[in-house]
Design a protein around this motif. Sequence first.
Motif, mmCIF file in Angstrom:
data_model
loop_
_atom_site.group_PDB
_atom_site.id
_atom_site.type_symbol
_atom_site.label_atom_id
_atom_site.label_comp_id
_atom_site.label_asym_id
_atom_site.label_seq_id
_atom_site.Cartn_x
_atom_site.Cartn_y
_atom_site.Cartn_z
ATOM 1 N N ILE A 377 0.840 -1.211 0.000
ATOM 2 C CA ILE A 377 0.000 0.000 0.000
ATOM 3 C C ILE A 377 0.869 1.253 0.000
ATOM 4 O O ILE A 377 0.571 2.242 -0.679
ATOM 5 N N SER A 378 1.982 1.208 0.753
ATOM 6 C CA SER A 378 2.909 2.338 0.778
ATOM 7 C C SER A 378 3.545 2.553 -0.601
ATOM 8 O O SER A 378 3.676 3.686 -1.072
ATOM 9 N N GLN A 379 3.927 1.444 -1.262
ATOM 10 C CA GLN A 379 4.500 1.559 -2.611
ATOM 11 C C GLN A 379 3.475 2.131 -3.594
ATOM 12 O O GLN A 379 3.809 2.953 -4.450
ATOM 13 N N ARG A 380 2.233 1.691 -3.478
ATOM 14 C CA ARG A 380 1.198 2.179 -4.384
ATOM 15 C C ARG A 380 0.947 3.670 -4.170
ATOM 16 O O ARG A 380 0.697 4.417 -5.134
ATOM 17 N N LYS A 381 1.025 4.115 -2.934
ATOM 18 C CA LYS A 381 0.840 5.536 -2.648
ATOM 19 C C LYS A 381 1.959 6.366 -3.279
ATOM 20 O O LYS A 381 1.713 7.455 -3.817
ATOM 21 N N LYS A 382 3.184 5.861 -3.216
ATOM 22 C CA LYS A 382 4.305 6.578 -3.841
ATOM 23 C C LYS A 382 4.124 6.665 -5.354
ATOM 24 O O LYS A 382 4.415 7.693 -5.975
ATOM 25 N N LEU A 383 3.628 5.548 -5.962
ATOM 26 C CA LEU A 383 3.383 5.570 -7.403
ATOM 27 C C LEU A 383 2.302 6.592 -7.763
ATOM 28 O O LEU A 383 2.386 7.275 -8.781
ATOM 29 N N THR A 384 1.282 6.687 -6.916
ATOM 30 C CA THR A 384 0.212 7.671 -7.169
ATOM 31 C C THR A 384 0.766 9.092 -7.151
ATOM 32 O O THR A 384 0.388 9.933 -7.986
ATOM 33 N N ASN A 385 1.648 9.382 -6.202
ATOM 34 C CA ASN A 385 2.262 10.721 -6.138
ATOM 35 C C ASN A 385 3.138 10.991 -7.362
ATOM 36 O O ASN A 385 3.166 12.119 -7.878
#
Length: 459
Positions: A377-385
């Motif tokens: 989930i943390s990795q996905r949030k970074k990709l979204t940013n």
Amino acid sequence: MAITKIWPVKDSLNRVIEYAKNVDKTENPDFLNSDLYQVLHYAADENMTRFERQYYVTGINCAVETAGQQMQITKERFGKIGGTLAHHACQSFKPDEITPKECHAIGVKLAQKMWGDKYEVIVSTHLNTNCLHNHFVINSVSFIDGKKYNERKAEYQRLRDTSDALCREYHLSVIENPTKRKRSQGLYQAEKRGELTRYALYRSDIDEAIERSMTMKEFYDYLRRKGYRIKGKIDSCALKLPHYPRFTRFKTLGEAYSVLQIQDQIYRQRGPEVREKSKEPILFFVPTPKKLQIEDILGFGEEYRKLRNLYRFFCYQLGIYPKNKGQVSMSPIIKEEVRRMEEISQQTIFLCKHQIDTYEQLKEKQTEIQTEMDDLISQRKKLTNKMRRAGPEEKELLSQQKRGLTDQITRLRRDLKLAAGLENRSLDMVKRIETINELVDNKKLISREKYAKTENYLK
């Protein structure tokens, strides 16, 4: 058509104000294409540029830039700092029914009529979704007399009525008879995933009963033969299966499943001759007759009947019973048992796949899955940013990576749900075993006492 909501804010006043004033959601798109914007874009004074951009944000009894400070000063002035800090309301419109300018104008008028005489309010129009909607942040303390705003049912009704009046003034559609009952989020998500919920089971059996009935008596009798209990008058008629604790009203399943609608469907599917001869009166009360079956007479009861029906169902599925005599109607009790068997089957596969033998190993696996899921989930949030600042080609690549992470997170959530179900089932089994052991010990103790009394009597 406008939908209204209101709820209290107790965590942070500045947070809700900043959310309402979000420039990415409230900026006027017409202004961005104007010549004035092109001039101001190159101006040296960024503050002036920001002020002249014409965001869809309006302050009532306060300035937009300093709304948070003004609301806080009002609270400190009357000594009411704690408790509810503000109230957050929303007014959402039907897609493609209104322009942003009209939407904001209606929002400002609504705020002035509702709270403009006593409270500081921020009105913002968000344009980032398919449905244009207004946000209202209302200070919980009045700047006139220091009284706190009471968000009661009558006040919400006034908000809805005022919003509907403004919609009629602007020639917009209005929900004339809004439904008061709200479906639970868990039930909505389960039905969205295609799971066999209690309501879906009821609807399918009612549809089947409507197709095979010519009168309301036949309809109720058919449901009773499938194991349902039915009670109540026509406006509160309800049904349930034996293994569920509560009755469910027909009208709770949807407007199409109210008793009057069901009666209308049955009446329409009759032939024209039958319609002329018979006009069946409405059954205001549905009695539940007591029917004794052979299992009850012999003393086996309901549990034996469930086991027998389940055995017949599996014989049919395995081909022992012939399948060329038409479709067999499955009992709702059997459907529920099949659903439980599928759940237990998935949990068994999970245990075998991860070689879990003890309760401690299960807890360790839950922690491991949760840690892995949090990391993804943390990795996905970074990709979204990153996607917000990326170009078209890079954005497509990042989007594919994000979809891959989402698929992994979905699988982990499914495994975590299975593990939680196993934990609950295991704890329930332990409680049942303890209860049985207590009963056995009590029986042994009673037997010993009786034996001791008998020995004393013989002596």
